[in-house]
Scaffold this motif. Sequence first.
Motif, PDB file in Angstrom:
ATOM      1  N   PHE A  92      11.469   2.177 -11.033  1.00 54.62           N
ATOM      2  CA  PHE A  92      12.399   1.599 -10.065  1.00 54.62           C
ATOM      3  C   PHE A  92      12.261   0.079 -10.115  1.00 54.62           C
ATOM      4  CE2 PHE A  92      13.242   0.955  -5.258  1.00 54.62           C
ATOM      5  CZ  PHE A  92      14.603   0.762  -5.487  1.00 54.62           C
ATOM      6  N   ASP A  93      13.256  -0.573 -10.711  1.00 51.26           N
ATOM      7  CA  ASP A  93      13.258  -2.026 -10.848  1.00 51.26           C
ATOM      8  C   ASP A  93      14.624  -2.559 -10.448  1.00 51.26           C
ATOM      9  OD1 ASP A  93      10.606  -2.796 -12.166  1.00 51.26           O
ATOM     10  OD2 ASP A  93      11.304  -1.189 -13.481  1.00 51.26           O
ATOM     11  N   PHE A  94      14.636  -3.765  -9.889  1.00 51.35           N
ATOM     12  CA  PHE A  94      15.892  -4.294  -9.363  1.00 51.35           C
ATOM     13  C   PHE A  94      15.779  -5.796  -9.135  1.00 51.35           C
ATOM     14  CE2 PHE A  94      13.139  -2.298  -6.240  1.00 51.35           C
ATOM     15  CZ  PHE A  94      12.907  -3.320  -5.326  1.00 51.35           C
ATOM     16  N   ILE A  95      16.924  -6.453  -9.175  1.00 49.77           N
ATOM     17  CA  ILE A  95      16.965  -7.868  -8.829  1.00 49.77           C
ATOM     18  C   ILE A  95      16.773  -7.989  -7.316  1.00 49.77           C
ATOM     19  CG2 ILE A  95      18.475  -8.386 -10.785  1.00 49.77           C
ATOM     20  CD1 ILE A  95      20.800  -8.606  -8.773  1.00 49.77           C
ATOM     21  N   LEU A 135       3.168  -2.687  -6.757  1.00 49.01           N
ATOM     22  CA  LEU A 135       2.164  -3.719  -6.555  1.00 49.01           C
ATOM     23  C   LEU A 135       2.457  -4.477  -5.263  1.00 49.01           C
ATOM     24  CD1 LEU A 135      -0.279  -4.898  -8.182  1.00 49.01           C
ATOM     25  CD2 LEU A 135       1.311  -6.608  -9.083  1.00 49.01           C
ATOM     26  N   VAL A 136       1.451  -4.593  -4.373  1.00 47.87           N
ATOM     27  CA  VAL A 136       1.618  -5.328  -3.112  1.00 47.87           C
ATOM     28  C   VAL A 136       0.651  -6.503  -2.999  1.00 47.87           C
ATOM     29  CG1 VAL A 136       2.605  -3.377  -1.851  1.00 47.87           C
ATOM     30  CG2 VAL A 136       0.119  -3.704  -1.844  1.00 47.87           C
ATOM     31  N   GLU A 137      -0.367  -6.551  -3.850  1.00 45.72           N
ATOM     32  CA  GLU A 137      -1.282  -7.692  -3.936  1.00 45.72           C
ATOM     33  C   GLU A 137      -1.728  -7.840  -5.386  1.00 45.72           C
ATOM     34  OE1 GLU A 137      -4.662  -7.732  -1.321  1.00 45.72           O
ATOM     35  OE2 GLU A 137      -3.517  -6.932   0.373  1.00 45.72           O
ATOM     36  N   GLY A 138      -1.952  -9.076  -5.808  1.00 41.19           N
ATOM     37  CA  GLY A 138      -2.449  -9.307  -7.163  1.00 41.19           C
ATOM     38  C   GLY A 138      -1.355  -9.606  -8.161  1.00 41.19           C
ATOM     39  N   PHE A 139      -0.307 -10.296  -7.708  1.00 38.09           N
ATOM     40  CA  PHE A 139       0.835 -10.565  -8.581  1.00 38.09           C
ATOM     41  C   PHE A 139       0.524 -11.584  -9.677  1.00 38.09           C
ATOM     42  CE2 PHE A 139       2.448  -9.465  -4.343  1.00 38.09           C
ATOM     43  CZ  PHE A 139       3.201  -8.346  -4.657  1.00 38.09           C
ATOM     44  N   ASP A 140      -0.563 -12.344  -9.504  1.00 38.64           N
ATOM     45  CA  ASP A 140      -0.908 -13.382 -10.475  1.00 38.64           C
ATOM     46  C   ASP A 140      -1.962 -12.919 -11.467  1.00 38.64           C
ATOM     47  OD1 ASP A 140      -2.849 -13.220  -8.544  1.00 38.64           O
ATOM     48  OD2 ASP A 140      -3.168 -15.386  -8.366  1.00 38.64           O
ATOM     49  N   HIS A 141      -2.005 -11.598 -11.700  1.00 40.60           N
ATOM     50  CA  HIS A 141      -2.903 -11.038 -12.708  1.00 40.60           C
ATOM     51  C   HIS A 141      -2.068 -10.246 -13.706  1.00 40.60           C
ATOM     52  CE1 HIS A 141      -6.687 -11.997 -10.623  1.00 40.60           C
ATOM     53  NE2 HIS A 141      -6.025 -11.723  -9.507  1.00 40.60           N
ATOM     54  N   TRP A 148       2.528  -0.263 -13.632  1.00 41.09           N
ATOM     55  CA  TRP A 148       3.761  -1.035 -13.480  1.00 41.09           C
ATOM     56  C   TRP A 148       3.457  -2.398 -12.882  1.00 41.09           C
ATOM     57  CZ3 TRP A 148       5.458   4.066 -11.125  1.00 41.09           C
ATOM     58  CH2 TRP A 148       6.232   4.814 -12.029  1.00 41.09           C
ATOM     59  N   TYR A 149       4.212  -3.401 -13.301  1.00 39.59           N
ATOM     60  CA  TYR A 149       4.169  -4.702 -12.650  1.00 39.59           C
ATOM     61  C   TYR A 149       5.488  -4.879 -11.892  1.00 39.59           C
ATOM     62  CZ  TYR A 149       3.861  -9.682 -11.765  1.00 39.59           C
ATOM     63  OH  TYR A 149       3.810 -10.892 -11.117  1.00 39.59           O
ATOM     64  N   ASN A 150       5.459  -5.641 -10.817  1.00 37.55           N
ATOM     65  CA  ASN A 150       6.700  -5.945 -10.095  1.00 37.55           C
ATOM     66  C   ASN A 150       6.563  -7.265  -9.362  1.00 37.55           C
ATOM     67  OD1 ASN A 150       5.143  -3.666  -8.294  1.00 37.55           O
ATOM     68  ND2 ASN A 150       5.951  -5.284  -6.992  1.00 37.55           N
ATOM     69  N   TYR A 151       7.686  -7.823  -8.979  1.00 39.29           N
ATOM     70  CA  TYR A 151       7.703  -9.066  -8.215  1.00 39.29           C
ATOM     71  C   TYR A 151       7.331  -8.801  -6.756  1.00 39.29           C
ATOM     72  CZ  TYR A 151      10.161 -11.368 -12.113  1.00 39.29           C
ATOM     73  OH  TYR A 151      10.503 -11.905 -13.340  1.00 39.29           O
ATOM     74  N   PRO A 152       6.883  -9.836  -6.031  1.00 36.68           N
ATOM     75  CA  PRO A 152       6.478  -9.653  -4.630  1.00 36.68           C
ATOM     76  C   PRO A 152       7.589  -9.150  -3.715  1.00 36.68           C
ATOM     77  CG  PRO A 152       5.588 -11.717  -5.487  1.00 36.68           C
ATOM     78  CD  PRO A 152       6.524 -11.188  -6.531  1.00 36.68           C
ATOM     79  N   TYR A 153       8.847  -9.422  -4.046  1.00 48.53           N
ATOM     80  CA  TYR A 153       9.929  -9.033  -3.132  1.00 48.53           C
ATOM     81  C   TYR A 153      10.151  -7.527  -3.045  1.00 48.53           C
ATOM     82  CZ  TYR A 153      12.995  -8.875  -7.352  1.00 48.53           C
ATOM     83  OH  TYR A 153      13.562  -8.591  -8.573  1.00 48.53           O
TER      84      TYR A 153
END
Length: 372
Positions: A92-95, A135-141, A148-153
């Motif tokens: 599940f990915d989205f702008i 992901l809800v914490e650790g976006f800079d790793h 999966w990786y995702n943006y903070p939003y």
Amino acid sequence: MIRIKEVVSKSDLKKFVTFPFSLYKDSPYWVPPLIRDEMETFDRKKNPVFEHAEAWFFLAYKNGKVAGRIAAMINWIEVNEQKIRKMRFGWFDFIDDPEVSEALLAKAAELGKAHNLEFMEGPVGFSNLDKVGVLVEGFDHIGTMVTWYNYPYYQSHYERLGFVKEKGYDESKFPRSNVDPALFQRVNELIKKRYGLREMNFKKTSDIMPWVDKMFDLFNDTYARLSSFVPITPVQKAYFKKKYIGFINPEYIKFIVDASDQIIAFAIVMPSYSEALQKARGKLFPFGWYHLLKARKESKDAIFYLIGILPEYQNKGVTSIIFNEYHETFEEKGVEMCYRTPELEDNIPIKQLWKHFNPEVYKKRRTYKKAL
């Protein structure tokens, strides 16, 4: 206006698989999958999970461009045998557009209601060997090939739509220098002698293959108590054996057997392929294979993927044997950092298992749930 289109053709599936490549093109932390492997995961003729599962794939379009994707899944073993009436969703990915995420989740909810399911949960995969959690914490790793990786939003999109946290997961790490071998070296010999156990190490992948089915049986036995667990079927064993075992250094797979040569514990560690996959950009050719092979041989990061111990041998010190074997292997390979894949945050026995290594939780994930 947002338009939702179901994936029905191979070209649509290619768009589904490659959408994150554009979404995360500027991220130094996103780790791309191999496009070929992703396409095979969603191929109903190749992935045996479709023998007991159904899936629907959707793309969201905004102004004529792909703006999001979602996979909606039903695992019928989970629904019919375990009586868990769950609509799974993942990939599940989205702008950062609430209309896009809402439209995609509404499509998954629509399918869940049509099949008389009670709730939806995600992001998850088909089974416990798939990726899990937003992901809800650790976006800079940097990510790994098994997460999966995702943006903070992303988190705010779930919560705006009334989703609530279902499960939490921690990812932790520790330098190998944190490990004091005295903690397990002496106990290791005592445990082996007391229970008649011995370790099995490997130099060739071909030597591991005859044991893999038994390893998956042990995996099923070990994790059966988890509420989210769906057992691996015999045909899936063959599929995972072919797909994954060759990726792993044979010396990074450890078995513990009893006096009758029955596996009572296993552990799988993987070298980090993150930077190699970034260089490969989703493709094995022309140079992707070279980057992956180099990482397999030279990576100084080790990722603990799975540890399984028969219930009757848990809490008997068997992990001291496993840790002793890895200490020797890591010393030989020059491994510097150890990472752990997502583990349930309320899994106290796991936390106790690693406490002597002073691990640092550097990422947090969660799945979200909503009634249908």
